[in-house]
Enzyme design. Structure first.
Site, PDB file in Angstrom:
ATOM      1  N   LYS A  95       5.421   6.858   9.700  1.00  0.00           N
ATOM      2  CA  LYS A  95       4.503   5.829  10.212  1.00  0.00           C
ATOM      3  C   LYS A  95       4.848   5.488  11.669  1.00  0.00           C
ATOM      4  O   LYS A  95       6.041   5.428  12.026  1.00  0.00           O
ATOM      5  CB  LYS A  95       4.629   4.586   9.317  1.00  0.00           C
ATOM      6  CG  LYS A  95       3.605   3.498   9.576  1.00  0.00           C
ATOM      7  CD  LYS A  95       3.777   2.377   8.548  1.00  0.00           C
ATOM      8  CE  LYS A  95       2.762   1.268   8.725  1.00  0.00           C
ATOM      9  NZ  LYS A  95       2.903   0.196   7.711  1.00  0.00           N
ATOM     10  N   SER A 170      -1.082  -0.983   5.124  1.00  0.00           N
ATOM     11  CA  SER A 170      -1.262  -0.470   6.461  1.00  0.00           C
ATOM     12  C   SER A 170      -0.726   0.941   6.669  1.00  0.00           C
ATOM     13  O   SER A 170      -1.016   1.559   7.692  1.00  0.00           O
ATOM     14  CB  SER A 170      -0.553  -1.405   7.454  1.00  0.00           C
ATOM     15  OG  SER A 170       0.852  -1.446   7.199  1.00  0.00           O
ATOM     16  N   SER A 194       1.979  -2.706   1.779  1.00  0.00           N
ATOM     17  CA  SER A 194       1.512  -1.603   2.628  1.00  0.00           C
ATOM     18  C   SER A 194       2.086  -0.236   2.307  1.00  0.00           C
ATOM     19  O   SER A 194       1.642   0.763   2.868  1.00  0.00           O
ATOM     20  CB  SER A 194       1.783  -1.937   4.094  1.00  0.00           C
ATOM     21  OG  SER A 194       0.943  -2.978   4.516  1.00  0.00           O
TER      22      SER A 194
END
Length: 472
Positions: A95, A170, A194
């Site tokens: 990420k 996310s 997330s």
């Protein structure tokens, strides 16, 4: 001769396709015994990811040159007998809020689009020490403050299971990349769900570890008291192996506790005989899509058929958890971004700017009352785990909606997306307890996730229950 070339080429393509779909637990012995090379595997994953990214948009950036060099180094080490373990030579992207030294880390934003950290995040350092090959940075909701990964600066990530739908967020790029074989595994971050939300939406495994087990040093914060870093993988064993890599004390992060890192993979026996499963009907099975509820209950029954038993459990403070989660996340996130909100408000996406503005409203009394709710919630869960080993409930109460939709559907009724998508994941962040999402079936060709939550630092137990379901 032409026929021979075509035949060889087809054979190479078929071999590459079969490699990229494999889990890390399948790839690791092939790399260790040199049946395949890390260079061969890394190039196959990158070739596939670069092509697939045109429709899924899981990657923000690729690091082909650095990845091939790291793969060559891994192959050389393995060749001379220095095999480091399960993730040695494994290509994976992470990420884009985790720092890689001298590599742009955007945090999915316009404001940080040219930010270049001068050090590696601790989890990145640990991945390098384990011999993992970093292939690039993955798309995310801007500043990790949202659950759709509909990013206004880098474009939306699409769910590989159905391109019209969101992948969750996310860590939506991480979920989509693993599900679409664009990364063998990944790391996500989780402040209100997330890791687990995109894992459920994309049909993969996602673990939010206990708060304090994995260092957050070098992870751009969203809400410092709720943030976690954890594995997102194709299988439970892959998650267990990746947790062994990234867990452990770090003097650079004062929130990390000095507890032993266990051998989580060895705890995956699949034996759930005499396991006591807690079920909380009032909160975790309230307002849930009927087909999702049926799938989760069916999988609980599968564990009962293997020797587990079910006990209904009460957790009264859960009724205040959504409020406490929202007040804590809103205010801490707005504190982090306060200066940019004043000086550069138009450089935020509309949805994130609104959340930062909302975070300026609650009072100090609101924030402290939210922390009192957290304290009581932790005590309630502690009492619950005196009676049961784990709690099991749906990861999400509904399916992920189509890209651009602000609401979702539960049993024919339209409901607010943000209010509902974090409803069952937020308590894990408020309490800091470990929670694992594993696939448990499909509805309308979209995957459904089941969540397993356990006592602090009992990741081995939680993973083993997930493993029992996976082996089913």
């Amino acid at each position: 001769m032409q026929t021979l070339r075509c035949g060889i080429s087809q054979e190479v393509i078929t071999l590459s396709n079969s490699l990229i779909t494999k889990s890390v637990e399948e790839l690791a012995p092939l790399l260790e015994t040199r049946v395949i090379s890390s260079v061969e595997l890394t190039k196959a994953v990158l070739d596939h990811a670069e092509t697939k990214n045109k429709e899924i948009n899981a990657y923000i950036s690729f690091s082909r040159k650095e990845a091939v060099e790291a793969a060559e180094k891994a192959d050389k080490e393995i060749r001379i007998g220095h095999y480091r373990g399960m993730y040695h030579g494994i290509p994976m992207a992470i990420k884009d809020n985790l720092y890689i030294k001298n590599d742009v880390t955007t945090i999915g934003s316009k404001i940080h689009q040219n930010f270049v950290p001068d050090y590696d995040a601790t989890v990145v350092k640990k991945l390098r020490e384990a011999g993992a090959v970093l292939t690039g940075k993955l798309n995310m909701h801007e500043y990790a403050w949202g659950a759709t990964t509909n990013n206004p600066h880098f474009g939306p990530t699409r769910n590989p299971r159905n391109l019209q739908h969101i992948p969750g967020g996310s860590s939506g790029g991480s979920g989509a990349a693993v599900a679409a074989d664009m990364s063998a595994a990944s790391l996500g971050t989780d402040t209100a769900g997330s890791i687990r939300i995109p894992s459920s939406a994309c049909g993969i495994v996602g673990l939010k570890p206990t708060y304090g087990l994995v260092s957050k040093y070098g992870c751009f914060p969203l809400s410092w008291s709720l943030d976690h870093i954890g594995p997102m993988t194709k299988t439970v064993k892959d998650a267990a192996g990746l947790l062994e890599v990234i867990a452990g004390f770090d003097k650079n992060d004062s929130t990390v506790l000095n507890v032993p890192v266990e051998n989580y993979t060895k705890q995956l026996t699949g034996n759930v005989k005499d396991l006591v499963i807690g079920v909380n009907e009032e909160y975790f099975f309230h307002q849930v899509d009927a087909e999702i509820e049926a799938l989760v209950r069916k999988n609980i029954q599968r564990l009962v058929d293997q020797g587990a038993k079910v006990v209904e459990i009460k957790i009264p403070t859960l009724q205040y958890s959504e409020w406490a989660e929202m007040i804590t996340a809103l205010t801490e996130a707005s504190t982090v971004h306060h200066r940019n909100l004043i000086e550069r408000p138009d450089d935020f996406g509309d949805d994130v700017r609104l959340l930062f503005e909302l975070g300026e409203i609650p009072s100090a009394v609101d924030y402290l009352q939210a922390q009192q709710v957290r304290r009581q919630l932790k005590q309630d869960f502690q009492k619950a785990f005196e009676k049961v080993d784990v709690l099991i409930f749906p990861t999400l109460p509904m399916l992920p909606p189509k890209i651009g939709e602000d609401d979702a559907e539960i049993n024919g009724r339209r409901v607010d997306l943000m209010d509902n998508i974090v409803r069952f994941t937020g308590p894990g962040n408020l309490t800091g307890l470990p929670a694992l999402s594993v696939p448990c079936g499909y509805k309308s060709e979209l995957p459904v996730g089941l969540q397993i939550m356990g006592p602090a630092f009992k990741e081995g137990l939680v993973l083993n229950v997930g493993y029992a379901l996976e082996q089913g």
